[in-house]
Write an enzyme that holds these catalytic residues in place. Structure first.
Site, short mmCIF file in Angstrom:
data_model
loop_
_atom_site.label_atom_id
_atom_site.label_comp_id
_atom_site.label_asym_id
_atom_site.label_seq_id
_atom_site.Cartn_x
_atom_site.Cartn_y
_atom_site.Cartn_z
N GLU A 49 -4.49 -3.23 -3.72
CA GLU A 49 -3.38 -2.64 -3.69
C GLU A 49 -3.66 -3.24 -1.87
OE1 GLU A 49 0.54 -2.11 -2.89
OE2 GLU A 49 -0.89 -1.31 -4.83
N ASP A 60 2.82 5.67 7.31
CA ASP A 60 1.17 5.74 7.19
C ASP A 60 0.82 6.65 8.12
OD1 ASP A 60 0.54 3.80 5.16
OD2 ASP A 60 1.46 2.56 6.08
N TYR A 175 3.99 3.52 -8.89
CA TYR A 175 3.04 4.68 -7.81
C TYR A 175 4.32 5.68 -8.04
CZ TYR A 175 1.07 4.45 -3.06
OH TYR A 175 -0.30 5.15 -2.23
#
Length: 269
Positions: A49, A60, A175
């Site tokens: 990934e 993030d 995911y």
């Protein structure tokens, strides 16, 4: 069968789950990034990934934000990243390669153009972190046209409607978020995720890989035991890079040991 399907079939035959490390392409620079990605594969990563550096990575935490800053400080571009991925693809023709990036990077080139370039580089899947399932249609269309798997996120609080759409549209893998919030190894995943995985399976979603907060072999083993097809580890991998910026040989050695230990934990009990 595409690369993900072949990978999952092979792992099932060996009674294993998948270990998928995440790194930022171009971190800390293009040359070392290429060495890092090769090391991950050689040490046992089942798939990759890969992030594309972006100035405003809202999903993030500080670890991966810092990785983006390091790459951008070396003027790493999307074209540089795709060229590197193309070289990795030529060297490792069977390893699934996924991109995890933000919609502005795609939209800047046009969705169709970006997906075509990604396909040419050998990319198998694309996950657009800031695009929810309800807004994914134009990206899904481009993915279908290029035979790229559009990866969808299953959050811990997903409604039945969201789960149904994921089941209808997901390809490659799903995911599965181990917890809410931003990426980071500092906050552990809320494992087990058996209930979410059961709900995904009910809707025939693509195999679930558990991500967010996966940093130890024990967490990988717990993810597999909960029914996940594998686990993704990002911040823990990137932390090794950040801790060894002045010793690039040791960086590769540490990454190798980390991947090997995480992969060993994917054997099903």
């Amino acid at each position: 069968m595409d690369r993900y399907a072949r990978m999952f079939a092979s792992l099932n035959d060996k009674n294993q789950g998948a270990f998928v490390p995440f790194v930022m392409v171009g971190d800390p620079d293009i040359a070392q990034s290429e060495a890092i990605i090769g090391q991950l594969i050689e040490s046992g990563a089942d798939a990759l990934e890969l992030g594309i550096p972006y100035s405003d990575p809202i999903a993030d935490g500080p670890t991966i934000q810092a990785a983006s800053i390091r790459a951008l400080s070396h003027k790493v571009t999307v074209a540089d990243c795709l060229a590197l991925i193309g070289r990795i693809r030529n060297k490792y023709p069977d390893v699934p390669i996924g991109l995890l990036l933000y919609s502005n990077l795609v939209m800047a080139q046009g969705i169709d153009t970006f997906y075509a370039k990604a396909q040419e580089a050998g990319v198998d899947s694309i996950l657009v972190a800031d695009v929810p399932v309800r807004e994914v249609a134009p990206f899904q269309k481009a993915a279908n046209a290029t035979e790229i798997s559009q990866i969808l996120i299953a959050p811990p609080n997903a409604t039945d409607e969201t789960m149904q759409k994921i089941g209808e549209y997901s390809k490659g893998y799903t995911y599965l978020l181990g917890r809410a919030g931003v990426t980071g190894a500092e906050t552990a995943a809320n494992i087990p995720a058996a209930d979410l995985i059961t709900r995904l399976n009910k809707h025939n979603a693509a195999p679930a890989l558990l991500g967010f907060g996966i940093s130890t072999p024990q967490q990988v083993a717990q993810a597999i035991a909960a029914g996940a097809a594998g686990a993704i580890s990002g911040s823990a991998t990137v932390n090794i890079i950040a801790a060894n910026l002045k010793d690039k040989d040791n960086m590769l050695s540490e990454l190798g040991r980390f991947v090997a230990s995480m992969k060993a934990a994917t054997t099903k009990g």
